[in-house]
Design a protein around this motif. Sequence first.
Motif, PDB file in Angstrom:
ATOM      1  N   VAL B 359       0.828  -1.207   0.000  1.00  0.00           N
ATOM      2  CA  VAL B 359       0.000   0.000   0.000  1.00  0.00           C
ATOM      3  C   VAL B 359       0.863   1.258   0.000  1.00  0.00           C
ATOM      4  CG1 VAL B 359      -2.028  -1.022   1.086  1.00  0.00           C
ATOM      5  CG2 VAL B 359      -0.169  -0.144   2.511  1.00  0.00           C
ATOM      6  N   GLU B 360       2.121   1.068   0.379  1.00  0.00           N
ATOM      7  CA  GLU B 360       3.000   2.228   0.406  1.00  0.00           C
ATOM      8  C   GLU B 360       3.511   2.565  -0.987  1.00  0.00           C
ATOM      9  OE1 GLU B 360       3.099   3.886   3.074  1.00  0.00           O
ATOM     10  OE2 GLU B 360       2.308   2.391   4.486  1.00  0.00           O
ATOM     11  N   ASP B 361       3.295   1.640  -1.933  1.00  0.00           N
ATOM     12  CA  ASP B 361       3.725   1.913  -3.304  1.00  0.00           C
ATOM     13  C   ASP B 361       2.730   2.823  -4.000  1.00  0.00           C
ATOM     14  OD1 ASP B 361       5.810   0.250  -2.791  1.00  0.00           O
ATOM     15  OD2 ASP B 361       5.003  -1.473  -3.936  1.00  0.00           O
ATOM     16  N   GLU B 362       3.319   3.632  -4.913  1.00  0.00           N
ATOM     17  CA  GLU B 362       2.434   4.558  -5.619  1.00  0.00           C
ATOM     18  C   GLU B 362       1.910   3.931  -6.899  1.00  0.00           C
ATOM     19  OE1 GLU B 362       4.535   8.183  -6.208  1.00  0.00           O
ATOM     20  OE2 GLU B 362       4.222   8.841  -4.128  1.00  0.00           O
ATOM     21  N   ILE B 363       0.649   4.193  -7.179  1.00  0.00           N
ATOM     22  CA  ILE B 363       0.092   3.821  -8.481  1.00  0.00           C
ATOM     23  C   ILE B 363      -0.575   5.055  -9.041  1.00  0.00           C
ATOM     24  CG2 ILE B 363      -0.251   1.381  -7.878  1.00  0.00           C
ATOM     25  CD1 ILE B 363      -3.313   2.117  -7.675  1.00  0.00           C
ATOM     26  N   LEU B 364      -0.891   5.002 -10.285  1.00  0.00           N
ATOM     27  CA  LEU B 364      -1.536   6.147 -10.908  1.00  0.00           C
ATOM     28  C   LEU B 364      -2.984   6.218 -10.462  1.00  0.00           C
ATOM     29  CD1 LEU B 364      -1.485   8.501 -13.064  1.00  0.00           C
ATOM     30  CD2 LEU B 364      -2.391   6.795 -14.665  1.00  0.00           C
ATOM     31  N   CYS B 365      -3.370   7.378  -9.988  1.00  0.00           N
ATOM     32  CA  CYS B 365      -4.781   7.588  -9.691  1.00  0.00           C
ATOM     33  C   CYS B 365      -5.435   7.996 -11.001  1.00  0.00           C
ATOM     34  CB  CYS B 365      -4.951   8.679  -8.630  1.00  0.00           C
ATOM     35  SG  CYS B 365      -6.688   9.018  -8.277  1.00  0.00           S
ATOM     36  N   ASP B 389      -6.716  11.906 -14.687  1.00  0.00           N
ATOM     37  CA  ASP B 389      -5.701  11.282 -13.851  1.00  0.00           C
ATOM     38  C   ASP B 389      -5.257  12.270 -12.789  1.00  0.00           C
ATOM     39  OD1 ASP B 389      -5.989   9.202 -15.514  1.00  0.00           O
ATOM     40  OD2 ASP B 389      -4.024   9.394 -16.503  1.00  0.00           O
ATOM     41  N   ASP B 390      -4.975  11.766 -11.600  1.00  0.00           N
ATOM     42  CA  ASP B 390      -4.651  12.655 -10.476  1.00  0.00           C
ATOM     43  C   ASP B 390      -3.246  12.373  -9.947  1.00  0.00           C
ATOM     44  OD1 ASP B 390      -5.472  14.802  -8.870  1.00  0.00           O
ATOM     45  OD2 ASP B 390      -5.998  13.450  -7.227  1.00  0.00           O
ATOM     46  N   GLY B 391      -2.402  11.865 -10.819  1.00  0.00           N
ATOM     47  CA  GLY B 391      -1.007  11.635 -10.440  1.00  0.00           C
ATOM     48  C   GLY B 391      -0.812  10.325  -9.702  1.00  0.00           C
ATOM     49  N   PHE B 392       0.466  10.045  -9.391  1.00  0.00           N
ATOM     50  CA  PHE B 392       0.823   8.812  -8.690  1.00  0.00           C
ATOM     51  C   PHE B 392       0.642   9.000  -7.191  1.00  0.00           C
ATOM     52  CE2 PHE B 392       2.451   7.944 -12.831  1.00  0.00           C
ATOM     53  CZ  PHE B 392       2.337   6.566 -12.962  1.00  0.00           C
ATOM     54  N   ASP B 397      -1.719   9.371   0.132  1.00  0.00           N
ATOM     55  CA  ASP B 397      -2.156  10.410  -0.801  1.00  0.00           C
ATOM     56  C   ASP B 397      -3.580  10.133  -1.259  1.00  0.00           C
ATOM     57  OD1 ASP B 397       0.296  11.570  -0.614  1.00  0.00           O
ATOM     58  OD2 ASP B 397       1.119  10.485  -2.364  1.00  0.00           O
ATOM     59  N   ALA B 398      -3.835   8.821  -1.460  1.00  0.00           N
ATOM     60  CA  ALA B 398      -5.148   8.455  -1.988  1.00  0.00           C
ATOM     61  C   ALA B 398      -6.257   8.864  -1.028  1.00  0.00           C
ATOM     62  CB  ALA B 398      -5.214   6.953  -2.235  1.00  0.00           C
ATOM     63  N   LEU B 399      -5.984   8.747   0.298  1.00  0.00           N
ATOM     64  CA  LEU B 399      -6.999   9.174   1.254  1.00  0.00           C
ATOM     65  C   LEU B 399      -7.139  10.685   1.238  1.00  0.00           C
ATOM     66  CD1 LEU B 399      -8.926   7.873   3.401  1.00  0.00           C
ATOM     67  CD2 LEU B 399      -7.323   8.747   5.116  1.00  0.00           C
ATOM     68  N   MET B 400      -5.972  11.344   1.194  1.00  0.00           N
ATOM     69  CA  MET B 400      -5.993  12.807   1.213  1.00  0.00           C
ATOM     70  C   MET B 400      -6.707  13.359  -0.016  1.00  0.00           C
ATOM     71  SD  MET B 400      -2.705  15.281   1.008  1.00  0.00           S
ATOM     72  CE  MET B 400      -2.330  14.822  -0.689  1.00  0.00           C
ATOM     73  N   ARG B 401      -6.433  12.719  -1.181  1.00  0.00           N
ATOM     74  CA  ARG B 401      -7.034  13.186  -2.435  1.00  0.00           C
ATOM     75  C   ARG B 401      -8.363  12.488  -2.723  1.00  0.00           C
ATOM     76  NH1 ARG B 401      -6.945  17.396  -4.514  1.00  0.00           N
ATOM     77  NH2 ARG B 401      -7.242  16.580  -6.619  1.00  0.00           N
ATOM     78  N   SER B 402      -8.717  11.562  -1.835  1.00  0.00           N
ATOM     79  CA  SER B 402      -9.958  10.804  -2.003  1.00  0.00           C
ATOM     80  C   SER B 402     -10.008  10.145  -3.373  1.00  0.00           C
ATOM     81  CB  SER B 402     -11.176  11.721  -1.800  1.00  0.00           C
ATOM     82  OG  SER B 402     -12.318  10.945  -1.551  1.00  0.00           O
ATOM     83  N   CYS B 403      -8.901   9.458  -3.688  1.00  0.00           N
ATOM     84  CA  CYS B 403      -8.808   8.850  -5.009  1.00  0.00           C
ATOM     85  C   CYS B 403      -9.603   7.553  -5.070  1.00  0.00           C
ATOM     86  CB  CYS B 403      -7.342   8.577  -5.349  1.00  0.00           C
ATOM     87  SG  CYS B 403      -7.177   7.686  -6.911  1.00  0.00           S
ATOM     88  N   ASN B 404     -10.664   7.572  -5.863  1.00  0.00           N
ATOM     89  CA  ASN B 404     -11.479   6.362  -6.012  1.00  0.00           C
ATOM     90  C   ASN B 404     -10.685   5.225  -6.622  1.00  0.00           C
ATOM     91  OD1 ASN B 404     -13.505   7.962  -5.120  1.00  0.00           O
ATOM     92  ND2 ASN B 404     -14.741   7.853  -6.985  1.00  0.00           N
ATOM     93  N   THR B 405      -9.933   5.577  -7.668  1.00  0.00           N
ATOM     94  CA  THR B 405      -9.265   4.548  -8.448  1.00  0.00           C
ATOM     95  C   THR B 405      -8.333   3.717  -7.583  1.00  0.00           C
ATOM     96  OG1 THR B 405      -9.212   6.295 -10.091  1.00  0.00           O
ATOM     97  CG2 THR B 405      -8.208   4.208 -10.699  1.00  0.00           C
ATOM     98  N   TYR B 406      -7.625   4.405  -6.682  1.00  0.00           N
ATOM     99  CA  TYR B 406      -6.703   3.693  -5.819  1.00  0.00           C
ATOM    100  C   TYR B 406      -7.438   2.624  -5.007  1.00  0.00           C
ATOM    101  CZ  TYR B 406      -2.977   2.626  -2.543  1.00  0.00           C
ATOM    102  OH  TYR B 406      -2.039   1.963  -1.802  1.00  0.00           O
TER     103      TYR B 406
END
Lengths: 386, 666
Positions: B359-365, B389-392, B397-406
């Motif tokens: 989970v600590e790895d970044e993926i593209l949102c 796309d909202d960056g890696f 970050d995904a929680l902060m940016r509320s990234c659905n895709t992640y």
Amino acid sequence: MVLTARRTEPVTLLQRERALRPDLGLILAYLALSGLGLVMIYSASAPRLLAEGRSPTEAVRRQLLFVLIGIGAFIIASLVEHRALRRLTPLAYFISLATLIAVLVINDGSVKRWINIGRYQFQPSEMAKIAVILALAAILARSLDKTLRWQEMAQAVILVLVPAALIFRQPDLGTMLVFAFVAVVMVFSAGTTWRQFAFMGIAAVIASVSLFQVGAIKEYQISRITAFLDPSADLADTGYNLAQSKIAIGSGGLFGRGLFQGQQTNLSFVPEQSTDFIFTAIGEQLGFIGATVVIGLFAVITWRLLVAAANGRDRFSQLVAIGVAAMLVFHAFVNIGMTVRLTPVTGLPLPFLSAGGTAYVAMSVAIGLGHSVWMRRSPVPVDADL
Amino acid sequence: MKSPWRLGAVGFLFLTMFGILTLQLWRVQVVPAEGVDYAAEALRNQIDWVYTPAPRGQIVDNAGRQLAGTRPALAAVVDGSLVPESAVEELVSLLAAFTGLPADEVEEIVSDARDRGDRREILADLPSEKVVYLAEHREEFVGVSVIPVPQRTYPYSNLASGVLGYIGRPDRVDIEEGAKPTDIVGKAGLEAQYDSELQGTEGQIKFRVDALGSVLEVMGEEFPEPGNTLILELDIELQGVLENALREGLDLARTEYNEDGCEPGSEDDGNEDKGCPVRAVGLVLNVNDGGVLAMGSVPNFDPSIFVAGLDQASFDALPEGALINFAVTGQYAPASTFKALTYVMAMEEGIAPEGADSVEDEILCAGRLARAELGDGSQQVFQNWTRQDDGFQDIHDALMRSCNTYFWEVTWALWDQYKGTEQESLLQDWARDVGFGEKTSIDLPTERKGLVPDRELFETWAADRDPRLDPSRLEFASPWFGGDLFQAAVGQGSMLSTPVQLATAYATVVNGGTVWQPRLVDEIRTEDGELVTENPPTVLNVVENLSASTVRALRNDLSRVVNDPRGTAHSAFVDFGDNLDQVGGKTGTAEIIKRREDADGNVTQEAVNTALFVGVAPIDDPEWVVVVIIERGGSGGGVAAPTAKPILQYLLDQPVTAVSLGEEAD
């Protein structure tokens, strides 16, 4: 003759002595009822008076005064000589009529029964009952035959109808019924033929029906009678008196709740408990035993009056005693009967027990007159004594 | 005597008359008819009693401020047992003139009182001139008396009305349970929940009466015992801040929707404005003991309007749902606020998103995600709220940016790995562990339990032909698809939560795993202050496998939602003041597709967004969770977070500033 005269003298004295001897049975029953009346009036009125912040003995003290006056009147009446009484009868009758007219003239309400004298009220109809008995006795005594003549019959009926009409205006249904009952009993005793009796009966029926027809009978009188037939139908109003009174008496049971323990009568659930409904207090507090004793006391007085009549010195005296007995019995029967739903509410007081001055004194005078018949009874047959 | 037989006959007649009397007396006194108990009847006759109402217990806040109380008042009552038939007609006309009520209404009260032989209230809360009038005309008003009937008061009017509830006359069910028609019972809120505590014990005056109903003697009086006092966890001052904020937020959302504001109207009368924000709901929960510090929804109502009875017109004038406490009764899709749960699950279960080892790895949102294996086999497209796309991003970050895709990729990994096994519902298990899907047992009536969907539920729905399930699903072996799990992972689809559940879940994940039962009442004391019942904090569940490190990470990421310039709630808190670093939170925007069919059968779909924000403070050592939901209000970042701001300002001792819209963000 000398012998006879000699022998007659002491016998006559003896008889005279005996004749003046009072009737203890009657007097004791009279006093017992009066005394019980005072006790029951106290029992029935004290809580109410206390609740109103008045003296609890107020009603009973007032009644005691009437009882003392009444006993005095009883003694005087017992001593009245019958020939004098017979002479006074027309006067008494017309004075009675005058007071009955006066009560109608003086009062202007819908109910006109009393004349106020100071703090007290005088009820002319009570005295009229005695006057009617005397007048009837006087008229009926004229007949020398065993049976009554139509002429005397007619006179007797008119004699009763005039005061009855005046009392009807008051109106006082109970007293009218007293007149009717007393008249029937006296006329019967005086020796009516069956034909006369039947005629009187038919006339009475026609008269009452026509009174209804012209609407002379008041609505409340009708409603009292319908309530009598079914008191539960109208608990809150007329029937209420009857239902409450029956509950009170019924709750007394065989031995009663005990003196002064009447819950119904002490709390004035039974209306007019110290006057017309005094018997409910007796029934509730003293039970069937006490109630029977009261009826027994009335029976004793009645019995003594009839015995007096049987021994009456003359026809007038006999009829007076019978009339007084009839009046007493009728009052007792209608009043007690009303409290146990045997008879309609008519407003007749219970003799010697109900609170009330005129009724007490009048009834005392009446049995006093009957008593005097006993005191002056015919001497026993000389032969028997010898 | 000339005819002795005649005298004998008269004597016999008299004897018979006395005999009849004696016989009748025997019948009445000694052998009364079957079932007639004159003695008992005589007793009933004379003892009468009346009940004196007990003052209802108080409700006070955590500082002893009275939220509901009673004040002494006089009421005119008619005692049915004292009104004879003959007096009814006149009494009714007198009372009609006295009260101004229609005569038939008065007649009904009087006749009911007579039927039951009991008291009925004619006019409550008499002004003094009416009391004087009655006293002066006592003789005419047969059976009418003036008695003390304490009146309920709500000193803070609308404030906390959803929590307090209201009172009223008992309904059929209450009466079956023993309430008298003349009683006052709690109908909603704490008034209903704690009715038996608040009722107190009514007094009884027993007295002997005579036939006329005059009181002869008071036989005994049992004085009424006032009801017990409820001492709440609630802080009325904070409640004021909450309701103000909710109202401001709602107004702002409405103005945003339409410059001149709007009225949501009602679905029933056909003039519903489907886009107009309906209401704002909020609560503040103590993270460490479940105490509810503030709770409510607006529009609400003033409970005192129910004290004297509410007429139909006033009732109709109340806004839709004003009487309902939506904080416990409302069910909402938690939307992105639920991501905190997916976050915790991914961390604790070690489920890395597809394409990453950890989970600590970044993926593209990514802006969109398409998968064919999630439903009926056809390609399904999922869109992130950013559309682009909202960056890696890693999970933080995904929680902060509320990234659905992640989180979808995490869910994909879960589905791919455990589909059809017991672990398939790992996410739902976590959700249930922290309180979703079950009632929290808060001490309020009408709490609803939300919904956590899973395969089992969908299969039950399918078996029952439940309308909540799309009928086309019935064709498949199982109606539960991976797409459903995708929806659940971001708090959408069939997922439903009450605001109080949401607050409880957040409290649990930030306090280290203890699920405290939310509670309003702290303790119950008698009127004299004697302790009756303590309502101590109750642990509903302890989530054992929630590690301290995850909790720490979550707190930190919640803080970044607010503090990081890229956080979805950052713009809402720019004028917060000091201590902003102590604020954490998560935004959410629930997308509700309103499907509508008009008369011609044309189906229109309309997306309506409900804005959510869950705040936590102070984030280093959390004490409070704040939930704000603005139904149909817009986005979480744009509307809900700004509405929560003044509440958090108040909690962190900052000057409270007005609600102003934030940047639109999930």
